[in-house]
Design a protein around this motif. Structure first.
Motif, short mmCIF file in Angstrom:
data_model
loop_
_atom_site.label_atom_id
_atom_site.label_comp_id
_atom_site.label_asym_id
_atom_site.label_seq_id
_atom_site.Cartn_x
_atom_site.Cartn_y
_atom_site.Cartn_z
N MET A 5 0.63 -1.23 -0.06
CA MET A 5 -0.09 -0.01 0.01
C MET A 5 0.85 1.17 0.12
SD MET A 5 -3.28 -0.74 -0.20
CE MET A 5 -3.65 0.89 0.19
N GLY A 6 2.04 1.40 0.57
CA GLY A 6 2.96 2.18 0.68
C GLY A 6 3.33 2.71 -0.53
N GLY A 7 3.66 1.66 -1.41
CA GLY A 7 4.05 1.73 -2.85
C GLY A 7 3.11 2.48 -3.54
N GLY A 32 2.97 7.21 1.47
CA GLY A 32 3.82 6.33 0.75
C GLY A 32 5.13 6.19 1.17
N PHE A 33 5.97 7.21 1.28
CA PHE A 33 7.42 7.24 1.57
C PHE A 33 7.90 7.29 2.91
CE2 PHE A 33 7.21 9.15 -2.79
CZ PHE A 33 8.13 8.12 -3.64
N TYR A 34 6.95 7.56 3.77
CA TYR A 34 7.25 7.95 5.21
C TYR A 34 6.67 6.90 6.07
CZ TYR A 34 9.59 11.87 2.91
OH TYR A 34 10.36 12.74 2.21
N VAL A 84 11.86 9.60 8.81
CA VAL A 84 10.43 9.62 8.77
C VAL A 84 10.05 11.00 9.38
CG1 VAL A 84 8.15 8.72 9.68
CG2 VAL A 84 9.70 7.35 8.88
N MET A 85 10.56 11.35 10.53
CA MET A 85 10.54 12.95 10.99
C MET A 85 10.48 13.86 10.00
SD MET A 85 11.98 11.97 14.87
CE MET A 85 11.87 13.90 15.25
N LEU A 86 11.90 13.94 9.39
CA LEU A 86 12.16 14.73 8.44
C LEU A 86 11.20 15.00 7.37
CD1 LEU A 86 16.04 14.39 8.12
CD2 LEU A 86 15.03 16.36 9.02
N GLY A 87 10.70 13.64 6.86
CA GLY A 87 9.99 13.83 5.60
C GLY A 87 8.20 14.15 5.75
N VAL A 125 8.23 3.21 9.11
CA VAL A 125 7.96 3.11 10.80
C VAL A 125 7.80 1.57 10.72
CG1 VAL A 125 6.71 3.60 12.75
CG2 VAL A 125 7.20 5.38 11.07
N VAL A 126 6.81 0.93 10.09
CA VAL A 126 6.47 -0.43 10.11
C VAL A 126 7.64 -1.18 9.75
CG1 VAL A 126 4.71 -1.98 9.52
CG2 VAL A 126 4.00 0.15 9.73
N ILE A 127 7.99 -0.93 8.65
CA ILE A 127 9.26 -2.00 7.98
C ILE A 127 10.35 -1.82 8.93
CG2 ILE A 127 10.72 -1.76 6.08
CD1 ILE A 127 8.67 -0.95 4.27
#
Length: 223
Positions: free
Chosen positions: A1-3, A51-53, A86-89, A57-59
């Motif tokens: 789903m992220g992709g 999608g990108f962030y 993730v925080m930056l994005g 966290v899960v992965i």
């Protein structure tokens, strides 16, 4: 789903900019867009987060749980690196998502001074997000990719998973380095294109293979 969400981010962005990402730094151009087009940009930022962030966290947590013993301190550092990514994005995307409509309203209703201030504010936010916050993602993703790639290889994952991860990691790292040099701006943009096209593909491929082999994966990854 992220992709899938990551590719939606790319599609929405192309619809807004017609392929010229530099447009997003132009306050006058962005704030003068029709409301529907500005909404597409906001959708692209929302899809960017999903999608990108957030999937990372899960992965990242899954890799840390699976390879914590083997990776040792490097594994702990890698999970901190991906959390920083993730925080930056999310910060960069959220700033742009939240401020576009208010600044556009100020731009439309204000006098010349207000319009100039709104344009400068948007340009500052966009440049700070994309060439500041997102630019700093480079080294942390490269580090995370190198650590995770080594563990995946040891766990028996094939080249179809390893080479895209390696490519994305090095492109992130080179994106950071080339960002220091204005004369390498075209190279910098090309590296970004590789990242936004290959990273979602890796997410989809990894997720598909993980689901097909999950029952024995964690056990086989441990000594």
């Amino acid at each position: 789903m992220g992709g899938i969400f990551a590719y939606l981010n790319v599609a929405f962005m192309l619809m807004v900019t017609q392929g010229d990402m530099r447009m997003t730094f132009d306050g006058a151009a962005m704030l003068s867009l029709p409301a529907e087009t500005r909404e597409l940009f906001r959708y692209s930022m929302f899809a960017d987060v999903l999608g990108f962030y957030l999937p990372m966290v899960v992965i990242g947590g899954y890799f840390w749980a699976s390879f914590r013993e083997q990776a040792g301190p490097l594994g702990d550092m890698a999970v901190l690196a991906i959390l920083l990514y993730v925080m930056l994005g999310v910060t960069g995307a959220s700033l742009q998502l939240a401020t576009l409509h208010p600044l556009a309203d100020l731009h439309a209703a204000g006098d010349a001074a207000a319009r100039a201030a709104a344009e400068a504010a948007w340009s500052s936010i966009a440049i700070g997000s994309q060439k500041g916050l997102w630019w700093c993602e480079g080294p942390v993703v490269l580090f995370w990719g190198l650590v995770v790639g080594k563990q995946l290889k040891a766990a028996g994952w094939g080249k179809s998973i390893l080479w895209p991860l390696t490519l994305v990691g090095w492109c992130f790292g080179l994106f950071f380095v080339t960002g220091f040099f204005a004369q390498l701006d075209e190279v910098n943009r090309a590296l970004l294109v590789v990242v936004v096209l290959v990273f979602p593909l890796w997410l989809i491929m990894f997720g598909t293979q993980l689901l097909s082999r999950r029952p024995g994966f964690v056990a086989s990854a441990r000594p």
